[in-house]
Write an enzyme that holds these catalytic residues in place. Structure first.
Site, short mmCIF file in Angstrom:
data_model
loop_
_atom_site.label_atom_id
_atom_site.label_comp_id
_atom_site.label_asym_id
_atom_site.label_seq_id
_atom_site.Cartn_x
_atom_site.Cartn_y
_atom_site.Cartn_z
N ILE A 119 47.89 57.89 40.88
CA ILE A 119 47.35 58.71 39.78
C ILE A 119 45.88 58.39 39.54
O ILE A 119 45.52 57.23 39.36
CB ILE A 119 48.11 58.43 38.46
CG1 ILE A 119 49.61 58.67 38.65
CG2 ILE A 119 47.56 59.27 37.32
CD1 ILE A 119 50.44 58.29 37.43
N LYS A 173 47.86 45.81 34.52
CA LYS A 173 47.31 47.17 34.50
C LYS A 173 46.83 47.53 33.09
O LYS A 173 45.79 48.19 32.93
CB LYS A 173 48.38 48.16 34.98
CG LYS A 173 48.72 47.98 36.45
CD LYS A 173 49.97 48.73 36.82
CE LYS A 173 50.29 48.59 38.30
NZ LYS A 173 51.65 49.05 38.63
N VAL A 226 51.25 49.32 51.62
CA VAL A 226 50.09 50.18 51.39
C VAL A 226 49.12 50.13 52.57
O VAL A 226 48.69 51.17 53.09
CB VAL A 226 49.34 49.78 50.08
CG1 VAL A 226 48.19 50.74 49.79
CG2 VAL A 226 50.30 49.74 48.89
N GLY A 247 54.46 53.06 45.86
CA GLY A 247 54.81 53.62 47.17
C GLY A 247 53.62 53.52 48.10
O GLY A 247 52.47 53.74 47.67
N GLY A 252 49.16 53.47 40.66
CA GLY A 252 49.31 53.94 42.05
C GLY A 252 48.42 55.10 42.43
O GLY A 252 47.19 54.99 42.44
P1 NDP Z 1 52.75 43.85 51.03
O1 NDP Z 1 53.33 42.55 50.58
O2 NDP Z 1 53.66 44.90 51.54
O3 NDP Z 1 51.65 43.56 52.17
C1 NDP Z 1 50.73 42.52 52.08
C2 NDP Z 1 49.96 42.48 53.37
O4 NDP Z 1 48.96 41.49 53.25
C3 NDP Z 1 50.79 42.11 54.60
O5 NDP Z 1 50.41 42.89 55.70
C4 NDP Z 1 50.47 40.64 54.83
O6 NDP Z 1 50.49 40.26 56.20
C5 NDP Z 1 49.04 40.59 54.33
N1 NDP Z 1 48.73 39.25 53.85
C6 NDP Z 1 49.27 38.60 52.83
N2 NDP Z 1 48.74 37.38 52.71
C7 NDP Z 1 47.83 37.26 53.71
C8 NDP Z 1 46.96 36.24 54.12
N3 NDP Z 1 46.96 35.06 53.52
N4 NDP Z 1 46.16 36.48 55.18
C9 NDP Z 1 46.18 37.65 55.83
N5 NDP Z 1 47.00 38.66 55.47
C10 NDP Z 1 47.81 38.47 54.42
O7 NDP Z 1 51.89 44.40 49.80
P2 NDP Z 1 51.67 45.91 49.35
O8 NDP Z 1 51.13 46.69 50.49
O9 NDP Z 1 52.86 46.41 48.64
O10 NDP Z 1 50.56 45.72 48.22
C11 NDP Z 1 49.21 45.45 48.56
C12 NDP Z 1 48.39 45.50 47.29
O11 NDP Z 1 48.48 46.80 46.71
C13 NDP Z 1 48.85 44.52 46.20
O12 NDP Z 1 47.74 44.08 45.49
C14 NDP Z 1 49.71 45.41 45.30
O13 NDP Z 1 49.80 44.93 43.99
C15 NDP Z 1 48.95 46.71 45.37
N6 NDP Z 1 49.71 47.92 45.08
C16 NDP Z 1 50.90 48.13 45.71
C17 NDP Z 1 51.60 49.29 45.49
C18 NDP Z 1 52.90 49.55 46.13
O14 NDP Z 1 53.52 50.57 45.80
N7 NDP Z 1 53.36 48.73 47.06
C19 NDP Z 1 51.07 50.32 44.59
C20 NDP Z 1 49.79 49.99 43.99
C21 NDP Z 1 49.15 48.83 44.23
P3 NDP Z 1 51.85 40.21 57.06
O15 NDP Z 1 52.33 41.60 57.07
O16 NDP Z 1 51.46 39.71 58.37
O17 NDP Z 1 52.76 39.31 56.28
N1 HSE Z 2 54.95 47.05 41.94
C1 HSE Z 2 54.11 48.05 41.40
C2 HSE Z 2 54.95 49.06 40.65
C3 HSE Z 2 53.35 48.73 42.49
O1 HSE Z 2 56.19 49.04 40.79
O2 HSE Z 2 54.41 49.86 39.91
C4 HSE Z 2 52.32 49.70 41.97
O3 HSE Z 2 51.28 49.04 41.32
#
Ligand code: NDP
Ligand code: HSE
Length: 450
Positions: A137, A206, A17, A308, A135
């Protein structure tokens, strides 16, 4: 070009994200400035590994591992690291530093939401979290603002994209659970630990967030009954299809009214049977849908991408624009009310319909015994279907006369019930299992949707 005030934006996390949020913020900066009434300057991106490959082409100089320093002096902090720590500490640090926070972190809000919102209230900061449920929505704002004048009665939602993707592919193609989960991970839908998805933790978080908003009540995570989809197999999906249902992982948030008018709520997540004609049955892939029933508004359905990177980035950036507008216009937002403070009832109090699938001895009197146990348990039968799965010795013997089968064959009984109390149902299923005529309780699924 309008000379806008510049707001400093700090991004924590550049994964599925975060990398898309940064990319869109940089690409559409001018347009967003016009909408926000402020120039949104991406001051930096905190990650663990500054050299890791990103999903978007982002300037190397923006990356840092020092989130704490990046936060200081920022107007808006976007937390997209996920998990509890260090996200919680950094969010509290951002609030204490005077920033508004935008987060998609349902795990954090469902477990430490009260702490975060109280900290924000104390300093007049705002916490925006549209992306934390379903997400892309828009559902947080509709519940918090658009429906603030109504009384929500029920929410029934597919709120986890990963599990919907898995169940949908198992239903459509007979795909294997593990294979599809790996694809959901590769597509960026799953949580860092996909157990959160398949065991229903993500959906429960959620559900707690949605129920808190809908019922103006703080709903702690441990008040949410949770079951995941790991027990759902091809046979259950086939049996559901045969009966005209599809299996969906549902989050159900319900307002219950007792005979004396006392209100309570039930919040639960489990795989349930949904009639194939119900709108939620046609939610495919990683899409989510939230079906809201409100006293005045009636039925409302919110549908779209539930997971996504780029899709979720849309919701995050909407929040960033809202935060920027508030910074420019000033004024403290009014927090959502939790004053209704309705008690949450345990799962045993829930009343719904069920489908019970049993393997039984195929011999005279078995159906009557099963029906008797259901009746004693106050569970009323709506439908019953029997299929012979292993013929008895007598029945298999072509020389045996018709109707003389008394041997030990097996049959599958699929029983649809009328509405029953969960506690009555589960005690009845225990009695069925111990009755001596039931070889195996194959599955017990709730039927939701009408
Ligand atoms: P990812 O695991 O893909 O990315 C996490 C990011 O956070 C990475 O860039 C990582 O760094 C960084 N990170 C993690 N721990 C640390 C730390 N201790 N210090 C600094 N940076 C850190 O997660 P997503 O992007 O999938 O999800 C992010 C948030 O969004 C979560 O809360 C998730 O639940 C929420 N979300 C996700 C959705 C999805 O479809 N993926 C949809 C809706 C909500 P590095 O890259 O260097 O490891
Ligand atoms: N892991 C979550 C899902 C991301 O599959 O719905 C969106 O919150």
């Amino acid at each position: 070009m309008t000379d806008y005030r510049t707001l400093r934006v700090a991004l924590l996390g550049a994964g599925a994200v975060g990398s898309q949020v940064a990319d869109l913020l940089l690409k559409h900066g001018a347009e967003l400035a016009d909408r926000a009434g402020a120039t949104l300057e991406l001051a930096g991106i905190a990650v663990r590994d500054v050299d890791a490959k990103r999903d978007a082409d982002l300037p190397r100089e923006l990356f840092t591992t020092d989130a704490e320093t990046l936060i200081v002096g920022s107007d808006i902090v976007i937390e997209l690291m996920g998990g509890i720590e260090p996200a919680r500490t950094q969010v509290l640090h951002a609030i204490a530093s005077g920033a508004d926070v935008v987060t998609a972190n349902k795990a954090l809000l469902a477990t430490h939401g009260s702490e975060v919102f109280e900290a924000a209230d104390q300093v007049g900061a705002e916490v925006y979290y549209e992306a934390a449920a379903a997400g892309a929505i828009p559902i947080i704002r509709p519940l918090r603002d658009s429906l603030a004048g109504d009384r929500v009665v029920r929410i029934m939602g597919i709120v986890n994209g990963t599990t919907n993707y898995i169940l949908d592919r198992m239903d459509n193609e007979g795909a294997d659970f593990a294979d599809v989960l790996a694809q959901a991970q590769a597509l960026g839908y799953a949580e860092a630990d996909p157990t959160a998805d398949v065991e229903g933790y993500d959906a429960a978080q959620k559900a707690a967030i949605l129920a808190s908003l809908a019922f103006h009540t703080t709903v702690p995570l441990d008040a949410v009954h949770r079951e995941g989809i790991t027990s759902v197999d091809a046979a259950m999906i086939e049996s559901a299809r045969h009966a005209g249902y599809v299996i969906k992982l549902l989050a159900v948030c319900e307002r219950l009214t007792a005979e004396d008018g006392a209100e309570s709520i039930s919040v639960r997540v489990y795989p349930a049977l949904v009639d194939r004609a119900h709108p939620l049955a046609s939610v495919h892939g990683a899409n989510n849908a939230v079906f809201v029933q409100a006293e005045a508004a009636g039925d409302l359905m919110f549908y779209g991408a539930g997971a996504g990177g780029v899709q979720t980035a849309s919701a995050v950036l909407g929040d960033v624009v809202s935060a920027a507008r508030r910074h420019i216009a000033g004024g403290v937002g009014v927090g959502e009310s939790t004053r209704a403070n309705l008690p949450a009832v345990p799962i045993g109090h829930v009343i719904t319909r069920y489908q019970i699938t049993l393997e039984v001895d195929d011999k005279p009197g078995v159906l009557a015994t099963v029906a008797g146990i259901l009746s004693e348990g106050r569970v009323s039968i709506a439908t019953v279907e029997q299929t012979v799965i292993e013929a008895s010795a007598d029945a298999a013997d072509s020389s045996a006369s018709a109707g003389s089968a008394t041997g030990a064959g097996s049959a599958r009984l699929v029983i649809g019930t009328h509405k029953a109390r969960e506690q009555d149902l589960s005690e009845t299923v225990e009695r069925l299992a111990a009755s001596g005529v039931v070889e195996r309780v194959v599955s017990v699924l709730r039927v939701e949707g009408n």
